[in-house]
Design a protein around this motif. Structure first.
Motif, PDB file in Angstrom:
ATOM      1  N   VAL A 238     -65.675   4.366  -4.363  1.00 44.73           N
ATOM      2  CA  VAL A 238     -65.293   5.765  -4.151  1.00 44.73           C
ATOM      3  C   VAL A 238     -63.886   5.864  -3.579  1.00 44.73           C
ATOM      4  N   ILE A 239     -63.284   7.005  -3.820  1.00 47.57           N
ATOM      5  CA  ILE A 239     -61.982   7.387  -3.266  1.00 47.57           C
ATOM      6  C   ILE A 239     -62.106   8.821  -2.758  1.00 47.57           C
ATOM      7  N   ARG A 240     -61.552   9.085  -1.587  1.00 41.32           N
ATOM      8  CA  ARG A 240     -61.456  10.476  -1.139  1.00 41.32           C
ATOM      9  C   ARG A 240     -60.156  10.628  -0.354  1.00 41.32           C
ATOM     10  N   GLY A 241     -59.257  11.401  -0.878  1.00 42.00           N
ATOM     11  CA  GLY A 241     -57.946  11.611  -0.285  1.00 42.00           C
ATOM     12  C   GLY A 241     -56.842  10.992  -1.100  1.00 42.00           C
ATOM     13  N   GLU A 242     -57.062   9.748  -1.556  1.00 44.84           N
ATOM     14  CA  GLU A 242     -56.032   9.076  -2.343  1.00 44.84           C
ATOM     15  C   GLU A 242     -55.790   9.760  -3.683  1.00 44.84           C
ATOM     16  N   GLU A 243     -56.818  10.457  -4.209  1.00 44.60           N
ATOM     17  CA  GLU A 243     -56.641  11.117  -5.506  1.00 44.60           C
ATOM     18  C   GLU A 243     -55.541  12.181  -5.451  1.00 44.60           C
ATOM     19  N   ILE A 244     -55.388  12.807  -4.298  1.00 45.20           N
ATOM     20  CA  ILE A 244     -54.320  13.794  -4.139  1.00 45.20           C
ATOM     21  C   ILE A 244     -52.957  13.107  -4.102  1.00 45.20           C
ATOM     22  N   GLN A 245     -52.860  11.985  -3.376  1.00 39.68           N
ATOM     23  CA  GLN A 245     -51.611  11.232  -3.357  1.00 39.68           C
ATOM     24  C   GLN A 245     -51.233  10.766  -4.759  1.00 39.68           C
TER      25      GLN A 245
END
Length: 333
Positions: free
Chosen positions: A133-140
């Motif tokens: 999972v990823i949460r936050g990095e997708e925005i970067q």
């Protein structure tokens, strides 16, 4: 009114809201950062429990912006959308682009008259591998692709941190990623294991020794065999006991060893999945990215560039995909 003056008007409040910190950006209608604010009121340090804590933290950091410009839209990314966050934005399965983030977003009342639109995290769940999972990095990542169009067709993004991410981009989408607990394991070993007992603070007069110790750790990872890792980390103690490495550089050796193992694994996965096309970009805190760049250089792998914090631009792209803002034509070119 001139276009230049128009572009200075606020158009968006963007929140990068994590576990330990909250950063707020006031963005102009050309996407530029007009103001930046930061507090320690992350998920673990809210001023009040529950939703009231999120509302107060938001009002504290951005309430005066909304008092001046009450119609500004608000978007947020990061752990604020986790199960422990303000409102859960469930994970979206790969492949994902910023449009998919917008379609799977959730909204929550801010308590001061506007809704906050929260971006979801990403899930990679392949039948033959454990989920990731990823949460936050997708925005970067959305910000990185917007500011670096050459990455859109194919690229590997390495994002060092507490939980490092290796992300594959294909045709503008996040198609695959892997997480490594490199930073957290380093912290645990230094602070809570026997290894840390010999690790004194680095001596300012020994930068070359520190670099050599780091390189020695990377080389140990490069030449390791399956199952060697727990044996190799004990060397961060024995190299000090035998004085083969000075105590002030034992942390550098351990850092090189852990980062080296991450790089060896990440590069092998990319090769096995035929994910070698496109440039390799580092995204994250500059000094940590420099350390990773040094490790890549030791392994003979070129790094295209280093990018500090593309989150504001990523939140802007997320808001555009939501239809919340309409920037002047060509304002971001």
């Amino acid at each position: 009114m001139s276009n230049k003056h128009t572009e200075l008007l606020p158009a968006l409040i963007a929140l990068d809201w994590g576990t330990s910190s909250l950063r707020a950006f006031l963005l102009g209608n050309a996407g530029q950062v007009l103001q930046t604010r930061s507090t320690a009121q992350g998920l673990q340090a809210l001023p009040l429990p529950g939703a009231a804590g999120f509302e107060k933290a938001f009002a504290d950091i951005a309430g005066d912006w909304l008092a001046s410009w009450p119609q500004l839209p608000v978007v947020a990314g990061g752990m604020v959308g986790s199960a422990q966050g303000w409102k859960e934005a469930p994970y979206v399965r790969c492949p994902v682009d910023v449009g998919a983030l917008a379609r799977h977003s959730v909204s929550v009342p801010s308590g001061v008259g506007v809704d906050v639109v929260i971006a979801p995290g990403l899930l990679l769940d392949e039948a033959d591998n454990p989920p990731d999972v990823i949460r936050g990095e997708e925005i970067q990542i959305a910000g990185a692709l917007a500011t670096n169009p050459a990455l859109v067709e194919a690229a590997t993004l390495v994002m060092p941190g507490t939980h490092s991410k290796w992300v594959q981009i294909t045709a503008g989408q996040i198609t695959h990623f892997s997480s490594y607990m490199t930073g957290e394991i380093f912290s645990v070993l230094v602070k809570h294991s026997i290894l840390g007992r010999l690790m004194t603070e680095p001596a300012s007069e020994e930068p070359s020794s520190a670099q050599a110790a780091f390189a020695q750790g990377v080389e140990a990872a490069r030449h390791s065999q399956p199952g060697d890792f727990t044996h190799q980390i004990f060397a961060a103690r024995t190299l000090g006991l035998t004085q083969r490495l000075p105590q002030p550089v034992l942390k550098n050796y351990l850092s090189g060893l852990l980062i080296g193992h991450e790089l060896v694994s990440g590069l092998a996965k990319a090769s096995a999945q035929r994910q070698t096309q496109g440039p390799l970009l580092l995204i994250g805190e500059p000094s940590l990215c420099q350390r990773y760049a040094q490790a890549f250089a030791i392994l003979g792998v070129p790094v295209t560039g280093l990018l500090d914090n593309p989150a504001p631009r990523g939140l802007w792209e997320f808001a555009k995909a939501l239809g919340l803002i309409h920037p002047p034509q060509d304002a971001l070119h």
